[in-house]
Design an enzyme around this catalytic site. Sequence first.
Site, PDB file in Angstrom:
ATOM      1  N   ASP A   1      31.520 -21.059 -28.903  1.00 12.93           N
ATOM      2  CA  ASP A   1      30.653 -21.334 -30.046  1.00 12.93           C
ATOM      3  C   ASP A   1      30.228 -20.079 -30.787  1.00 12.93           C
ATOM      4  O   ASP A   1      30.024 -20.112 -31.997  1.00 12.93           O
ATOM      5  CB  ASP A   1      29.441 -22.166 -29.626  1.00 12.93           C
TER       6      ASP A   1
ATOM      7  N   ASP B   1      20.772 -17.038 -21.885  1.00 10.29           N
ATOM      8  CA  ASP B   1      21.281 -18.217 -21.175  1.00 10.29           C
ATOM      9  C   ASP B   1      21.424 -18.056 -19.670  1.00 10.29           C
ATOM     10  O   ASP B   1      21.145 -18.986 -18.934  1.00 10.29           O
ATOM     11  CB  ASP B   1      22.630 -18.687 -21.738  1.00 10.29           C
TER      12      ASP B   1
END
Length: 882
Positions: free
Chosen positions: A70, A481
């Site tokens: 992404d 993350d």
Amino acid sequence: MRRTRILTAVLALTAGLLAGAPPALAASPARTAPAADTYTWRNARIDGGGFVPGIVFNRTEKNLAYARTDIGGAYRWQQSTKTWTPLLDSVGWDRWGHTGVVSLASDAVAPDKVYAAVGTYTNSWDPGNGAVLRSADRGATWQKADLPFKLGGNMPGRGMGERLAVDPHRNSLLYLGAPSGKGLWRSTDSGASWSQVANFPNVGDYVQDPTDTSGYASDNQGVVWVTFDESTGTGTNATRTLYVGVADKENAVYRSTDAGATWSRLAGQPTGQLAHKGVLDAENGHLYLAYSDKGGPYDGGKGRLWRYATATGAWTDISPVAEADTYYGFAGLTVDRQNPGTVMATAYSSWWPDTQIFRSGDSGGTWTKAWDYTSYPNRTNRYTMDVSSSPWLSWGANPSPPEQSPKLGWMTEALEIDPFDPDRMMYGTGATVYGSENLTQWDSGGRFTVRPMARGLEETAVNDLAAPPSGGAVLLSALGDIGGFRHTDLTEVPSMMFTSPNFTSTTSLDFAEGSPNTVVRVGDLDAGPHVAFSTDNGANWFPGTDPSGVSGGGTVAAASDGSRFVWSPQGAGVHHTTGFGTSWSASSGIPAGAVVESDRVDPRTFYGFKSGRFYVSSDGGATFTASAATGLPSGDSVRFKALPGTKGDVWLAGGASDGAYGLWHSTDSGATFTKLPGVEQADTIGFGRAAAGASYQTLFTSARIGGVRGIFRSTDRGSTWTRINDDAHQWGWTGAAITGDPRVFGRVYVSTNGRGVIHGDSSDAGGGGGTDPQPPGACAVTYEVTNQWSGGFQAEVRLTNKGSAAWNGWELRWSFPNGQTVNQVWNAAHTQSGAAVTVRNLGWNADVAAGSSVGLGFTGNWSGANGKPSAFRLGDRSCPVT
């Protein structure tokens, strides 16, 4: 375990082990930059670390596969090493958005051709439009067709697709589904130009959250996939029938039976949900569709699987469970091309207790699950998990049943069975690529094995970096993350991310310069403390206590002796503490949200910056005083550091194009700053080991100097700069952090937003000249072509010390028999004159013990023949070829 992927400093931007050689992106010639040193670039290995929403296998060539991320570019599978090669490292600073890949397409007619639809955000966060990149050499080089609209590789709905497709017969014909109400687009010249399909009837209408004023969740997700029916084309004639998926719950699927001349809504189709994927089994005449009530990749509470008979128009609900029993949507969808009646699908949004994978051997008539309950909460699995190559994937968790660790995955929108090998499957998750090479054990009652297949695919977003001068840690990283890692060996995956606590994202970290065993980090966490400490160089951690009101990590600084800390968290003002944060006191004289750093010599001196003002504390962070320095950047896109070994020596980088922007230096603890001439823009600053004969540490920066953006190095306090990267190694946005290595001259660690931690080593091991190495004793060489395609190849060379003494430096020479040329080399510096090639050690691999070997690799070009060199010379002696 929420995994968000938002660019760290995107608002500031709009205001103003490498498994193969990286490619180059065709662009306008840049102005000449300062002469470049020869650097070799690799990743500090983590393997994965982010969301992989798409995996694409070529349908006519075995072992040719691609993956899209992404925010971290695209990758090509390298079968010989079972690694991924990055393909978009050439994307530069000004087009950072093109590191987001919303779709990939591999040409079945001409497998050397591959296409990527790129762009990260469709709202204002990304200042540029999207583009379609095209390559005729499998992503080694690219040409670009700019689009008149934005694409969203990191937008909601990015796991749907593929939006980009090549006609399997007339391969000059491509389609692209666009977001934001832009409709369906077509190219008739192999991606060189694009135009909207004016008569396509539906641009989509689904948005995740209409109330989102940022435009991120309120954008129309648009046209989301294109699928050709290859059975309706012959020769080079355009395929007659193709299906298009639209983000519209009432009108999700359209078809053309006249090669795109006219379109109609597919009659009888289900309504009320979105079709995430449409996969066609042309042999049996089945179009399979995976539906969810939401666009994903995080959300989704209900879903169905449907089968459409292309010959009769009949629809069949083939869902493996009743809709009332779903708490997830379906997305991952694949057909076994060797056994087309075999279909698989994923419950992509089943976060708890685990994702689910379904398999049918009778075209969806009946299904089995990857796992099921025996007696709740106990479950039985048809698979075994082996994460020994990436042990951090367990997250250090010890959950209660029915959860297990490691998980089978989450956000599992990409699922593909190798079209040439029914035993091989790959699927993307929010953290890695998993796969199996004995998948058919599922059908025979055995257990198939799931392993990470992510080596070379590095997708972490880097917030901060630190390289201690001593201790076992070579590098400490603060990551989005997945928290961050302590690397003791850059070539090995660390066993675990930082834990106790395990931050969702680590925003800042620091070590005590004079006592590097003392380390502090801060970060984001849904519940729990936002600060942690280590007294053993980052190997083990314990939590601190938050001041009242803390909502996020912010920045943190450690005193040079480790006796105290200053923290500027989100949600609360700047605070200071002695000891390890059992209690904090508010600091005065400095605004909330300031960036904080420590002097690297005086343990009572700390610094801060906020909105154009520099602040200094001489009492351990209790009180700060604003400096009289003027002319600094007025915004908050600033990073600064104090030089180790010298009190009060501070370097500050940052700014924006509509104001002050550059690099400043202070030698009086920030009382005054001098702007460096010639540095037009700078966003990071870091220090590394001084060059041979130099008394001042080496400077590193991500900057614009001489009209060129790049990674630069100075060995003379910023008087002159050398660009150390090149146009093939740019990695998009590199503005979060940079640091040199205090132990190895020339080594630098570069942050990226989605390509992980890049480290570079100079061919100039000492920062000066020197004599050519002349290793003693015998030697041997192996030379292997590991991959070859039309006009290009990849090769590996291994040099072995057959003598009785160690080598301290080496230089290997050979000549190509057929005029081959070398493009890029890793693990060595190289030169080539005609057919003659010379490769030489880098600083880190100069020493080769007796009986040991050193390896290097390269990509090159060939024409006519690609014969192997017959002779190799090490210094003045010949090395037998084995």
